[in-house]
Design an enzyme around this catalytic site. Structure first.
Site, mmCIF file in Angstrom:
data_model
loop_
_atom_site.group_PDB
_atom_site.id
_atom_site.type_symbol
_atom_site.label_atom_id
_atom_site.label_comp_id
_atom_site.label_asym_id
_atom_site.label_seq_id
_atom_site.Cartn_x
_atom_site.Cartn_y
_atom_site.Cartn_z
ATOM 1 N N GLU A 112 0.976 -1.151 -0.065
ATOM 2 C CA GLU A 112 -0.295 -0.399 0.238
ATOM 3 C C GLU A 112 0.326 0.877 -0.138
ATOM 4 O O GLU A 112 1.863 1.147 0.989
ATOM 5 C CB GLU A 112 -0.648 -0.150 1.456
ATOM 6 N N TYR A 151 -7.428 5.239 -2.592
ATOM 7 C CA TYR A 151 -8.152 5.946 -1.885
ATOM 8 C C TYR A 151 -7.252 6.844 -1.246
ATOM 9 O O TYR A 151 -6.091 7.032 -1.520
ATOM 10 C CB TYR A 151 -8.710 5.200 -0.905
ATOM 11 N N ASP A 160 -6.105 8.675 1.981
ATOM 12 C CA ASP A 160 -5.274 7.907 2.889
ATOM 13 C C ASP A 160 -4.978 9.543 3.497
ATOM 14 O O ASP A 160 -3.676 9.702 3.494
ATOM 15 C CB ASP A 160 -4.587 7.477 3.144
ATOM 16 N N GLU A 213 -3.834 6.861 -2.279
ATOM 17 C CA GLU A 213 -3.217 5.317 -2.079
ATOM 18 C C GLU A 213 -3.626 4.233 -2.665
ATOM 19 O O GLU A 213 -4.981 4.029 -3.093
ATOM 20 C CB GLU A 213 -3.182 5.028 -0.348
ATOM 21 N N THR A 261 -2.671 -2.614 -3.750
ATOM 22 C CA THR A 261 -2.632 -3.350 -4.323
ATOM 23 C C THR A 261 -3.286 -4.891 -4.042
ATOM 24 O O THR A 261 -3.576 -5.231 -3.004
ATOM 25 C CB THR A 261 -0.777 -4.117 -4.843
ATOM 26 N N HIS A 265 3.335 0.463 2.665
ATOM 27 C CA HIS A 265 3.069 -0.635 3.501
ATOM 28 C C HIS A 265 3.434 -1.770 3.127
ATOM 29 O O HIS A 265 2.562 -2.027 1.609
ATOM 30 C CB HIS A 265 1.702 -0.659 4.184
ATOM 31 N N ARG A 318 -1.605 -10.352 9.702
ATOM 32 C CA ARG A 318 -1.070 -9.741 8.156
ATOM 33 C C ARG A 318 -0.370 -8.918 9.295
ATOM 34 O O ARG A 318 -0.332 -8.104 9.949
ATOM 35 C CB ARG A 318 -2.770 -9.065 8.382
ATOM 36 N N HIS A 362 2.007 -5.697 9.329
ATOM 37 C CA HIS A 362 1.486 -5.308 8.296
ATOM 38 C C HIS A 362 3.480 -3.899 8.524
ATOM 39 O O HIS A 362 3.137 -3.846 9.688
ATOM 40 C CB HIS A 362 1.080 -4.082 9.694
#
Length: 491
Positions: free
Chosen positions: A9, A96, A98, A103, A106, A158, A241, A243
């Site tokens: 991201e 979107y 952010d 942002e 994928t 990220h 996940r 992050h």
């Protein structure tokens, strides 16, 4: 070695002619909403959990940068879904706003090379949206795939990795943190100067100056090296996940692939409890020291008054992986190319800089410093640094280096455009993308985890497990009922 699903991201820097930080959220919203490509409008936020922590608790609230808060004081932007202005693309990606940054997230990928291609395709999405926004507003609009504005602000690139819940926080943290610190030698994007020191001419990482803690769940303030946000985008009883927020936005595609591959190696070793163990005296300082080391020795202080180097840490993971893992071609590529680059770092820098963003950037800027007889504090260098990351290929310094054959080439345009139309892998992104391209009029809600359809006036939610193979026959579904039936049939 278990295939590991991953995604990236990237928040893009946004500069609109004649506009200031006060208008940035509005501008980012308008840019995203004007995306001219096919998409689904909206996002299902029911499964979002940004305040959940891997250590077993939930934060009351997330921290905000006080400087950002000044610009938002007294302003209202509407409901969350209006602010985000979500668009979901036919490849399963999400586009979107952010916090004032366009942002691109994928689609989930298994292959590190597929992921690098989708990451590059995100640049096309952002650039197309910026061009449309510029036409509507009659203003110059620039977007940058980087992580700092050189005015004290940072925005993230990220990474997300699907990990079995049974691994747990403690093992995940101790096994992966050393790789997070060391890998910047091979995948840092490079940065002129420092946020808090005039004595640093250049450093490897764009994020190092903004990391202040070893581990927490924050992303906007008090940022950590190891982020503990527990938001799996899947069944929370089965999955974590990971992050990763400490990495940089890469312009060289094989640096993106390597960046992801290195974390995958650490995770694969972690899952079988065979990762090398390294205890840093101060992890935050170690990250900063590696980033700022002008000697290229990359020394790291360990507990009990000993020390090591970032290359030695990397090699310890490579050796463990070759000994303990059944490596596929991609992971062997990560090891082989990384080892070759570590040799070239001190033995053949001209070859090294073709594959590593910080080295490519430093080389071209060093030439300018020498030719102009200036110091590294000259503000023009930061301007050139920024232009390295310009998404417009006609203005990008990175694109110029590609054309000059100074760095590895980008994927072909035909491949990038194809990646925006769909995915090549049998992941849940295939199902999400097909829902957008084939049955968008029936969609009530979309998120990473589920799809919700309107069938004969009734909402039908379909779960998208992340660990199953989605058949290509999904493309053959002629109606939404058949599509839903096929999705449920593979679960």
């Amino acid at each position: 070695m278990r295939p590991i699903l991953a995604g990236i991201e990237t928040e893009y820097g946004l500069l609109v002619e004649g506009r200031g930080a006060e208008e940035q959220v509005d501008d980012a919203m308008a840019l995203v909403r004007g995306y001219p490509g096919e998409c689904h409008v909206g996002w299902d936020y029911r499964y979002e959990s940004p305040r959940a922590d891997l250590r077993g608790f939930k934060l009351n609230q997330l921290a905000f940068d006080p400087e950002d808060a000044k610009f938002d004081a007294g302003r209202t932007y509407g409901e969350a879904h209006e602010i985000r202005s979500d668009r979901v693309l036919p490849n399963g990606a999400r586009f979107y706003n952010d916090h004032g940054h366009p942002e691109y997230a994928t689609p989930e990928c298994l292959s590190i090379f597929e992921l690098a291609t989708h990451d590059c395709a995100g640049q096309k999405v952002v650039h197309r949206a910026a061009q449309e926004f510029a036409k509507r507003e009659g203003l110059t609009v620039k977007t940058y795939k980087n992580n700092t504005d050189f005015h004290g602000a940072s925005y993230g690139t990220h990474e997300g990795y699907l990990v079995p819940r049974e691994v747990g926080f403690e093992r995940l943290y101790s096994n992966v943190l050393p790789m997070m610190v060391a890998r910047q030698v091979l995948v840092g994007a490079g940065k002129v100067g420092s946020e808090n020191s005039r004595s640093v001419p250049f450093q490897l990482s764009q994020r190092a100056d903004f990391l202040s803690e070893k581990a927490n769940a924050e992303t906007l303030y008090r940022r950590p090296i190891f982020n503990t946000r527990d938001e799996p985008h899947a069944d929370p009883t089965a999955w974590i996940r990971l992050h990763v927020i400490c990495g940089d936005a890469n312009m060289i595609p094989d640096a993106t692939a390597r960046k992801v591959g290195l974390i995958k190696l650490a995770l694969a070793l972690c899952e079988i409890d065979q990762a090398p163990t390294w205890q840093f005296r101060d992890a935050v300082r170690a990250f900063s020291d590696v980033s700022r080391d002008q000697t290229l020795q990359f020394r790291i202080e360990l507990e009990h008054r000993s020390w090591t180097t970032a290359p030695e840490i990397l090699e310890s993971y490579f050796a463990a992986a070759e000994q303990c893992l059944d490596l596929d071609e991609e992971m062997q590529w990560v090891i082989d190319t990384s080892r070759a680059l570590l040799i070239d770092l001190t033995g053949n820098f001209e070859r090294f800089r073709r594959h590593v963003d910080w080295a490519a950037k430093k080389h071209i800027l060093s030439q300018f410093v020498e030719e102009e007889g200036i110091q590294w504090v000259d503000p023009r260098l930061r301007a050139f640094d920024l232009e390295y990351h310009n998404v417009d290929p006609d203005e990008s310094l990175h694109s110029a280096l590609v054309q000059m054959d100074e760095v590895e080439p980008d994927p072909l345009d035909v491949d990038l455009l194809a990646s925006l139309e769909g995915v090549n892998e049998p992941t849940r992104a295939l199902a999400r993308g097909l829902a957008i391209s084939q049955f968008n009029k029936h969609l009530l809600g979309v998120c990473w985890r589920t799809l919700t359809f309107n069938v004969d006036g009734k909402p039908i939610e379909v779960d998208l497990p992340p660990n199953i193979e989605y058949p290509s026959q999904l493309r053959e579904a002629q109606d939404v009922e058949t599509f839903i039936s096929m999705l449920r049939g593979v679960q």
